[in-house]
Enzyme design. Structure first.
Site, short mmCIF file in Angstrom:
data_model
loop_
_atom_site.label_atom_id
_atom_site.label_comp_id
_atom_site.label_asym_id
_atom_site.label_seq_id
_atom_site.Cartn_x
_atom_site.Cartn_y
_atom_site.Cartn_z
N HIS A 21 -2.54 12.23 -10.08
CA HIS A 21 -2.53 11.55 -11.38
C HIS A 21 -2.50 12.53 -12.55
CE1 HIS A 21 -3.49 7.34 -10.22
NE2 HIS A 21 -4.02 7.91 -9.16
N CYS A 74 1.21 7.72 -8.22
CA CYS A 74 0.33 7.05 -7.25
C CYS A 74 0.96 5.73 -6.78
CB CYS A 74 -1.06 6.86 -7.85
SG CYS A 74 -2.30 6.47 -6.59
N GLU A 84 -2.01 11.84 -15.61
CA GLU A 84 -2.64 11.21 -16.79
C GLU A 84 -4.16 11.32 -16.72
OE1 GLU A 84 -1.66 9.64 -14.23
OE2 GLU A 84 -2.94 7.89 -13.86
#
Lengths: 83, 225
Positions: free
Chosen positions: B202, B85, B204
């Site tokens: 993302h 990002c 994560e």
């Protein structure tokens, strides 16, 4: 050394989509304005001292190359005026 | 193995990245950018967030921080480097990868799950997948539209450096499945070496089963294992 103001104008290259400008244009049209197109640009006014106007322009151009503009999407132009 | 998760002023996915990596059994620690890279690091994450308030352009300021010289050198040596990002925006601004990430076609901040098609399975980032797999990972960005000039785009395609493309649930790469107007539906790309990758979605946020709707992103982070 002479005092100058270098103005760096950074704008999107022709053909690169500009959603912010399109949104601004639509907002103006909603306000009742008639317009054909709208382009936006960033303008940086940089006060500096240099030996001559060419040196001032060269330094401001380097600032554009290294930070102010992203060559993938931007064109830029530099003008210099006495301050 | 210890992975360095860089922190700039305004990074806000650094803790998430550490949590997700540790969940996978990978040691990770946050590192303030001004402290430079540790003497030894086995991998680097440039996390998401809004470094320097997205002033000038998203990622522009952080890309010129001195630590990025060290990151570029580490990337050139083959240390795994992942930009997520804002980290992808920083990666593009700093020349780790080609192109630029700029204002979404919608001119809006978009926070939503998207589908990604795995374009290559023979990289460290995608070894957990097969080519053509469809994974679900969230995006959260206002400046994620991948822009690149025609010549560089051709080179990127010819060199097979596209890692993920936005697609529909069936894996079809369509305009309708392109959330931000990215050129070629590109969501993630490789740098000069296959050990360098950036992506706008993302991973994560798609790793921890307790909080994520999907854990499809963990395979990307397993590159650091």
């Amino acid at each position: 050394m002479t005092a100058y103001t270098a103005t760096v104008t950074v704008r999107l290259k022709r053909g690169v989509l500009d959603p912010e400008a399109e949104t601004t244009q639509r907002a103006l049209e909603r306000l009742g304005f008639e317009l054909e197109d709208l382009r936006s640009a960033d303008r940086f006014e940089i006060d500096l001292e240099a030996d001559d106007a060419d040196a001032a322009a060269e330094r401001a151009g380097e600032m554009a190359e290294r930070l102010l503009a992203n060559p993938t999407i931007h064109d830029y132009e530099v003008t210099v005026a006495d301050r | 193995m210890t992975v360095t998760v860089l922190q700039f002023g305004g990074s806000n996915c650094d803790r998430d990245a550490v949590r997700a990596l540790e969940h996978l059994g990978i040691d990770a620690e946050r590192r303030w950018h001004a402290d430079g890279l540790p003497a030894e690091t086995d991998g680097i994450v440039i996390p998401g967030g809004f470094s320097y308030g997205d002033y000038l352009r998203a990622g522009a300021m952080a890309a010129r921080a001195p630590v990025m010289e060290e990151v570029r050198a580490a990337a050139a040596d083959g240390t795994p480097v992942l930009g997520v990002c804002n980290g992808a925006q920083i990666g593009a601004e700093s020349g780790l990868v080609a192109g630029a990430f700029t204002t979404n076609e919608s001119a809006r901040f978009q926070c939503e799950p998207v589908h990604l098609r795995v374009e290559r399975a023979d990289t460290p980032w995608t070894a957990a997948y097969d080519e053509g797999d469809v994974i679900e990972v969230p995006i959260a960005h206002g400046e994620g539209r991948f822009e690149i000039d025609a010549a560089a785009s051709e080179a990127l395609e010819a060199d097979d450096r596209i890692l993920f493309r936005y697609c529909d649930a069936d894996g079809a790469v369509t305009d309708a499945a392109n959330p931000n107007g990215s050129t070629g539906n590109v969501a993630g790309i490789l740098g000069e070496r296959e050990t360098t990758a950036v992506l706008m979605p993302h991973p994560e946020r798609a790793t921890l089963p307790d909080v994520a709707a999907s854990t499809d992103g963990e395979g990307i982070l397993r590159a650091f294992a």
